[in-house]
Design a protein around this motif. Structure first.
Motif, PDB file in Angstrom:
ATOM      1  N   ILE A 269      35.978   3.996  11.002  1.00  0.00           N
ATOM      2  CA  ILE A 269      35.432   4.610  12.211  1.00  0.00           C
ATOM      3  C   ILE A 269      36.387   4.524  13.392  1.00  0.00           C
ATOM      4  O   ILE A 269      36.194   5.196  14.398  1.00  0.00           O
ATOM      5  CB  ILE A 269      34.092   3.965  12.625  1.00  0.00           C
ATOM      6  N   THR A 270      37.414   3.691  13.297  1.00  0.00           N
ATOM      7  CA  THR A 270      38.289   3.463  14.453  1.00  0.00           C
ATOM      8  C   THR A 270      39.530   4.347  14.437  1.00  0.00           C
ATOM      9  O   THR A 270      40.346   4.280  15.346  1.00  0.00           O
ATOM     10  CB  THR A 270      38.732   1.985  14.501  1.00  0.00           C
ATOM     11  N   LYS A 271      39.677   5.184  13.395  1.00  0.00           N
ATOM     12  CA  LYS A 271      40.902   5.984  13.272  1.00  0.00           C
ATOM     13  C   LYS A 271      40.566   7.453  13.043  1.00  0.00           C
ATOM     14  O   LYS A 271      39.472   7.798  12.595  1.00  0.00           O
ATOM     15  CB  LYS A 271      41.760   5.454  12.108  1.00  0.00           C
ATOM     16  N   LEU A 272      41.544   8.325  13.333  1.00  0.00           N
ATOM     17  CA  LEU A 272      41.407   9.731  13.002  1.00  0.00           C
ATOM     18  C   LEU A 272      41.306   9.882  11.491  1.00  0.00           C
ATOM     19  O   LEU A 272      41.995   9.188  10.739  1.00  0.00           O
ATOM     20  CB  LEU A 272      42.615  10.517  13.526  1.00  0.00           C
ATOM     21  N   GLN A 273      40.459  10.780  11.038  1.00  0.00           N
ATOM     22  CA  GLN A 273      40.246  10.927   9.601  1.00  0.00           C
ATOM     23  C   GLN A 273      41.419  11.678   8.955  1.00  0.00           C
ATOM     24  O   GLN A 273      41.812  12.750   9.434  1.00  0.00           O
ATOM     25  CB  GLN A 273      38.940  11.671   9.340  1.00  0.00           C
ATOM     26  N   PRO A 274      41.985  11.129   7.880  1.00  0.00           N
ATOM     27  CA  PRO A 274      43.144  11.779   7.237  1.00  0.00           C
ATOM     28  C   PRO A 274      42.761  12.971   6.371  1.00  0.00           C
ATOM     29  O   PRO A 274      43.601  13.795   6.045  1.00  0.00           O
ATOM     30  CB  PRO A 274      43.733  10.653   6.386  1.00  0.00           C
ATOM     31  N   GLN A 275      41.487  13.038   5.942  1.00  0.00           N
ATOM     32  CA  GLN A 275      41.033  14.179   5.151  1.00  0.00           C
ATOM     33  C   GLN A 275      39.591  14.506   5.541  1.00  0.00           C
ATOM     34  O   GLN A 275      38.854  13.650   6.021  1.00  0.00           O
ATOM     35  CB  GLN A 275      41.122  13.893   3.648  1.00  0.00           C
ATOM     36  N   LEU A 276      39.208  15.736   5.334  1.00  0.00           N
ATOM     37  CA  LEU A 276      37.848  16.175   5.622  1.00  0.00           C
ATOM     38  C   LEU A 276      37.371  17.072   4.484  1.00  0.00           C
ATOM     39  O   LEU A 276      38.162  17.722   3.796  1.00  0.00           O
ATOM     40  CB  LEU A 276      37.787  16.948   6.949  1.00  0.00           C
ATOM     41  N   TYR A 277      36.050  17.110   4.292  1.00  0.00           N
ATOM     42  CA  TYR A 277      35.454  17.898   3.220  1.00  0.00           C
ATOM     43  C   TYR A 277      34.841  19.185   3.781  1.00  0.00           C
ATOM     44  O   TYR A 277      34.226  19.178   4.844  1.00  0.00           O
ATOM     45  CB  TYR A 277      34.377  17.088   2.505  1.00  0.00           C
ATOM     46  N   VAL A 278      34.993  20.253   3.026  1.00  0.00           N
ATOM     47  CA  VAL A 278      34.504  21.564   3.455  1.00  0.00           C
ATOM     48  C   VAL A 278      33.406  22.029   2.504  1.00  0.00           C
ATOM     49  O   VAL A 278      33.631  22.164   1.296  1.00  0.00           O
ATOM     50  CB  VAL A 278      35.641  22.608   3.464  1.00  0.00           C
ATOM     51  N   THR A 279      32.206  22.257   3.043  1.00  0.00           N
ATOM     52  CA  THR A 279      31.110  22.817   2.246  1.00  0.00           C
ATOM     53  C   THR A 279      31.067  24.326   2.453  1.00  0.00           C
ATOM     54  O   THR A 279      31.323  24.808   3.565  1.00  0.00           O
ATOM     55  CB  THR A 279      29.756  22.201   2.635  1.00  0.00           C
ATOM     56  N   PRO A 280      30.775  25.103   1.411  1.00  0.00           N
ATOM     57  CA  PRO A 280      30.744  26.564   1.582  1.00  0.00           C
ATOM     58  C   PRO A 280      29.600  27.030   2.477  1.00  0.00           C
ATOM     59  O   PRO A 280      29.717  28.014   3.191  1.00  0.00           O
ATOM     60  CB  PRO A 280      30.599  27.094   0.157  1.00  0.00           C
ATOM     61  N   ASN A 281      28.474  26.276   2.452  1.00  0.00           N
ATOM     62  CA  ASN A 281      27.316  26.626   3.284  1.00  0.00           C
ATOM     63  C   ASN A 281      26.401  25.416   3.379  1.00  0.00           C
ATOM     64  O   ASN A 281      26.590  24.418   2.681  1.00  0.00           O
ATOM     65  CB  ASN A 281      26.568  27.837   2.703  1.00  0.00           C
ATOM     66  N   PHE A 282      25.397  25.487   4.238  1.00  0.00           N
ATOM     67  CA  PHE A 282      24.500  24.350   4.418  1.00  0.00           C
ATOM     68  C   PHE A 282      23.635  24.114   3.186  1.00  0.00           C
ATOM     69  O   PHE A 282      23.271  22.983   2.873  1.00  0.00           O
ATOM     70  CB  PHE A 282      23.607  24.563   5.647  1.00  0.00           C
ATOM     71  N   GLY A 283      23.296  25.178   2.476  1.00  0.00           N
ATOM     72  CA  GLY A 283      22.477  25.017   1.279  1.00  0.00           C
ATOM     73  C   GLY A 283      23.162  24.170   0.219  1.00  0.00           C
ATOM     74  O   GLY A 283      22.506  23.398  -0.493  1.00  0.00           O
ATOM     75  N   TYR A 284      24.481  24.262   0.147  1.00  0.00           N
ATOM     76  CA  TYR A 284      25.230  23.481  -0.845  1.00  0.00           C
ATOM     77  C   TYR A 284      25.137  21.983  -0.553  1.00  0.00           C
ATOM     78  O   TYR A 284      25.172  21.164  -1.473  1.00  0.00           O
ATOM     79  CB  TYR A 284      26.688  23.937  -0.860  1.00  0.00           C
TER      80      TYR A 284
END
Length: 585
Positions: A269-284
């Motif tokens: 929580i104290t650092k910038l995130q090195p990776q992020l996840y992408v969902t195609p839509n909210f339903g997924y």
């Protein structure tokens, strides 16, 4: 700005153990500097996020009644949130994960009502009203996402923690408080960071709660939506961070398709995130949540579910195939060929059916624990719950009869049946016996001197989850955090600066074009030469006035401040860009 208190019926139905975390929002705690911080972040966000956030964001700001110029009042938010089926409560910083998620299950948004310091305007590890109010609230105006959030809370609050999860929660909470507080000795921060690091290195196998918190982090807090090539922001942590919302859109941050593997990806929580996840839509998001829920003890039960509860060393519940629910701290399990044949709790225990405590079977009746066999009778391919009245009579399982019941796994129950209880389908769920002895091989599990024996009926454990089946069975008003958030200090210098901020705020709100800004600017230069945000606010007012000389003086002051304080140079530049319409996508 003191809003009239508006009730929200969703808050009235919250159980007492959740209400213990709610604290009043004292609007007078927000100083003129606090309001300026809110205003700067919101102006930057609306300008920038209109280009990179999910389309629900700006629409949600309007629906939830969040204004750019004022820190939101919880009471005003509740009045408006009622229209979209939600409510909001103020809390003190981080609250335990189970409680946080249970609030969501009740359609209640938890908002840490403190606000970050000016020094941490871009990002704070501590939850604050910018993160919660401007980050979480707008997106829940999207019905599909709101349902995901509610369902996440419903499932997440049942996740079983490990004994170390709560230690980790307390350690992270303390670290976030120390890092946000002003003048915290670096040694204290280092010690808190070391404590978190040590716990992270000794957590062992991730618990259900740790895994579902990871899913929460990579979706609700730091989620992206769309395609890997053109993602949009919907996570509250990104929506509320003017620094990370820009950083996350660069190639420095790896973009990964969201799936259930995110449950095993930890975060800092104290650092910038090195990776992020992408969902195609909210339903997924909901599909992945259900996929994870199908792996939880909540739905699988069995031996592993009971073992998870034992390792948690915390209040939990198992549900048997008849629907009877046993809530307590589970300490012992006897197994046979990979199946549980006897379970035992220690301390206060309650029996329930469909989340309602069975009459006469609360913690007063079972103050020292509860034990019961599970499974079928030995040599009989029929479980007690499946027996017809004729079957029960044939095996003497009737009132006022002495009976010897030998269960699979060498569990033997001998005694006189007093009575039984049935569920809505007519199945026996509980049998009470007097003069009863329960043994496992040579070990005595229950003896007549202990009183009457209550035996739960069920051929298997179909569910195991955190917390009690009936929240009214236990006194849960005792789990508030040990640490408290630290308020900003009052000093003569700070109070003087607050007066200058308030003066500018009043001039802007009154639209008084004749009020002189020179005295405020002179006092700022003389007494508060490190402050940058007030000069930005003065510049904003001067833009619409015919005072070119003063405007140039203030801009020159800010340019020198950029050189003097390079760490805030980009913030100054960003503020000026907003004023002079130079912000680019």
């Amino acid at each position: 700005m003191n809003a009239t208190i508006e009730s929200n019926p969703l808050l009235d139905r919250l159980p007492k153990h959740l209400k213990q975390f709610i604290k009043p929002q004292d609007y007078s705690d927000y100083t003129p500097i606090s309001q300026a911080v809110w205003r700067y972040v919101m102006r930057k966000n609306v300008n920038y996020l209109s280009k990179v956030a999910h389309s629900s964001y700006l629409e949600g700001l309007k629906k939830t009644g969040i204004e750019i110029d004022h820190i939101p009042s919880m009471y005003g938010m509740n009045r408006i949130l009622t229209e979209i089926g939600w409510a909001a409560v103020a809390v003190d910083g981080f609250i335990p994960p189970n409680a946080f998620m249970e609030f969501q299950a009740y359609n209640v948004l938890v908002i840490a009502s403190d606000i970050r310091q000016l020094e941490h305007i871009e990002y704070t590890p501590a939850p604050d009203i910018i993160h919660e109010g401007a980050g979480h609230a707008p997106i829940i105006a999207n019905p599909e996402y709101a349902e995901y959030l509610r369902r996440f809370g419903e499932i997440g609050c049942k996740a079983i923690s490990s004994d170390k999860d709560y230690q980790m929660y307390e350690a992270i909470r303390l670290l976030s408080i120390l890092k946000e507080a002003e003048d915290t000795p670096q040694a204290d921060i280092d010690a808190a960071e070391k404590a978190v690091e040590n716990l992270q290195n000794s957590m062992g196998e991730l618990s259900e709660m740790a895994q579902i918190r990871n899913l929460h982090w990579w979706t609700v807090e730091y989620g992206l939506i769309g395609t890997l090539e053109n993602p949009k922001i919907y996570g509250a942590g990104l929506l509320s961070s003017i620094g990370e919302s820009a950083w996350c859109m660069t190639d420095n941050v790896k973009k990964i398709p969201y799936d259930i593997s995110a449950a095993n990806q930890s975060f800092d929580i104290t650092k910038l995130q090195p990776q992020l996840y992408v969902t195609p839509n909210f339903g997924y998001l909901s599909l992945v949540l259900e996929e994870f829920a199908n792996k939880m003890a909540l739905r699988t039960g069995g031996l592993s579910g009971i073992n998870k509860l034992i390792h948690s060393n915390a209040l939990g519940t198992i549900e048997l195939s008849t629907g009877i629910q046993i809530s307590g701290i589970f300490t012992t399990i006897i197994e046979e060929e990979g199946k549980p044949v006897y379970i035992q709790t220690t301390g206060k225990t309650a029996l329930s059916y469909r989340e309602k405590e069975l009459v006469g079977h609360g913690t007063i009746k079972h103050p020292k624990g509860f034990g019961s066999p599970i499974g079928k009778l030995k040599g009989i391919n029929l479980a007690i719950e499946d027996m017809s009245p004729r079957d029960l009579s044939a095996y003497s399982i009737t009132e006022n009869h002495n009976v010897t019941l030998e269960f699979e796994g060498d569990i033997i129950v001998k005694g006189e049946i007093i009575t039984g209880s049935r569920n809505l389908h007519g199945e026996i769920i509980l049998i009470s016996l007097r003069n009863c002895t329960v043994t496992h091989k040579e070990t005595i599990l229950f003896q007549p001197e202990w009183g009457n024996y209550d035996m739960a009926i069920g051929k298997k454990v179909i569910s195991a989850f955190s917390g009690p089946a009936d929240v009214n069975s236990f006194d849960l008003i005792s789990h508030v955090p040990t640490s408290k958030t630290i308020k900003a200090k009052h000093t003569v210098e700070r109070d003087d600066l607050e007066v200058l901020y308030q003066t500018i705020r009043m001039i802007r709100q009154s639209k008084d074009m004749d009020a002189s800004l020179i005295p405020v600017f002179e006092k700022l230069k003389m007494n508060h030469s490190n402050d940058w945000l007030l000069a930005i606010e003065i510049t904003e007012l001067l833009k619409d006035r015919n005072e070119p000389q003063l405007l140039q003086e203030v801009i020159a002051y800010l340019e020198k401040l950029k050189e003097k304080r390079p760490k805030v140079a980009h913030l100054i530049a960003g503020g000026l860009d907003l004023i002079f319409d130079k912000e680019k996508a």
